[in-house]
Design an enzyme around this catalytic site. Structure first.
Site, PDB file in Angstrom:
ATOM      1  N   LYS A 173       0.835  -1.203   0.043  1.00 42.54           N
ATOM      2  CA  LYS A 173      -0.050  -0.017   0.226  1.00 42.54           C
ATOM      3  C   LYS A 173       0.946   1.202   0.011  1.00 42.54           C
ATOM      4  O   LYS A 173       1.356   1.694   0.941  1.00 42.54           O
ATOM      5  CB  LYS A 173      -0.773   0.004   1.149  1.00 42.54           C
ATOM      6  CG  LYS A 173      -1.872   1.273   1.499  1.00 42.54           C
ATOM      7  CD  LYS A 173      -3.010   1.154   0.667  1.00 42.54           C
ATOM      8  CE  LYS A 173      -4.105   2.062   0.880  1.00 42.54           C
ATOM      9  NZ  LYS A 173      -5.554   2.220   0.565  1.00 42.54           N
TER      10      LYS A 173
ATOM     11  N   GLU B 191      -2.155  -1.822  -3.664  1.00 41.78           N
ATOM     12  CA  GLU B 191      -3.473  -1.284  -3.501  1.00 41.78           C
ATOM     13  C   GLU B 191      -3.146   0.138  -3.532  1.00 41.78           C
ATOM     14  O   GLU B 191      -2.505   0.733  -2.822  1.00 41.78           O
ATOM     15  CB  GLU B 191      -4.152  -1.663  -2.190  1.00 41.78           C
ATOM     16  CG  GLU B 191      -5.535  -1.223  -2.023  1.00 41.78           C
ATOM     17  CD  GLU B 191      -6.207  -1.195  -0.623  1.00 41.78           C
ATOM     18  OE1 GLU B 191      -6.993  -0.373  -0.268  1.00 41.78           O
ATOM     19  OE2 GLU B 191      -5.434  -1.766   0.278  1.00 41.78           O
TER      20      GLU B 191
ATOM     21  N   ALA C 150      -4.978   4.343  -3.437  1.00 46.23           N
ATOM     22  CA  ALA C 150      -5.598   5.140  -2.125  1.00 46.23           C
ATOM     23  C   ALA C 150      -6.484   5.872  -3.031  1.00 46.23           C
ATOM     24  O   ALA C 150      -6.454   6.867  -3.850  1.00 46.23           O
ATOM     25  CB  ALA C 150      -4.602   6.013  -1.493  1.00 46.23           C
ATOM     26  N   GLY C 151      -8.035   5.740  -2.514  1.00 43.12           N
ATOM     27  CA  GLY C 151      -9.034   6.439  -3.388  1.00 43.12           C
ATOM     28  C   GLY C 151      -8.961   6.254  -4.860  1.00 43.12           C
ATOM     29  O   GLY C 151      -9.011   5.047  -5.017  1.00 43.12           O
TER      30      GLY C 151
END
Length: 237
Positions: free
Chosen positions: A45, A120, A122-123
């Site tokens: 992330k 992954e 973000a947003g």
């Protein structure tokens, strides 16, 4: 299962049409399945906001717990900011000026540790990441394909088509779309759910790989694998 390319970073970027559409859930499910099949798959992330590591509720901590990966949250999410705002603003508020190069460098150790990475976002893809770059620019710079996670309910056609167009404009290959019923979605009273997948395929040319159902139990690796196996998903690749 061959969903990865042969560039320097081998992996898949799990993007979303918005915040809270289920990126973490789908990232964890795919990672857990790949690991169960014998692949040393990891999670990354690059940046998370509105989060405090140690709370047990950050995306990085959920990914670790749901996949069974033995990793530190700080390694999975090298940049974590508490302000629940766009990454660029959250970083500035914390006195940090981010660059794409710095974000990628922070994840480099994970590329050496794992056979492949599920990354992954973000947003959504147009979230401001640095002063001059958006999340989609990071995906393009990584030179890996993307998976779009979208809501299964009303409005998802517009959001999904716009996200797909945004990524395609930057030359990002898209492996497909997964629709997610979500934690709060009430799909029984939404007639659009029955036709959204077909219309997304018709107007985008992308394959809708499946519809992930609403979960009512704790996110364990075994439960996520079982759920993913029951739907027509990315396994087709």
């Amino acid at each position: 299962m061959n969903i990865f390319n042969d560039d320097s970073i081998r992996g898949l970027f799990v993007s979303g049409t918005d915040t809270a559409v289920g990126k973490t859930l789908i990232t964890a499910a795919i990672t857990a399945m790949l690991r169960a099949e014998g692949m040393n798959a990891g999670v990354w992330k690059p940046i998370q906001t509105g989060a405090h590591i140690g709370s047990g509720h950050t995306d990085a901590e959920r990914l670790i717990k749901s996949t069974g990966i033995n990793e530190r949250p700080e390694a999975v999410a090298p940049f974590t900011f508490e302000a629940p705002i766009a990454p660029m603003l959250a970083a500035k508020q914390a006195g940090k000026m981010l660059t794409i190069k710095e974000l990628i460098a922070a994840g480099f150790p994970l590329t050496k540790q794992y056979e492949a990475l599920l990354i992954e976002g973000a947003g959504g893809v147009a979230v401001p990441l640095t002063d001059g770059k958006l999340m989609g620019d990071l995906i393009a710079e990584l030179r890996i394909p993307a998976l779009i996670v979208a809501r299964s309910t009303l409005g998802t056609i517009n959001h999904t088509l716009l996200n797909a167009s945004f990524l395609q404009h930057r030359g990002v290959p898209i492996v497909g779309v997964i629709l997610n019923d979500g934690e709060l979605a009430e799909t029984d009273d939404d007639p659009s759910v029955a036709t959204n997948a077909q219309l997304i395929e018709q107007f985008s040319g992308l394959k809708v790989l499946g519809r992930f159902p609403r979960l009512h139990t704790e996110e364990t690796a075994q439960m996520l694998i079982h759920t993913l196996q029951k739907i027509d998903t990315i396994r087709a690749y």
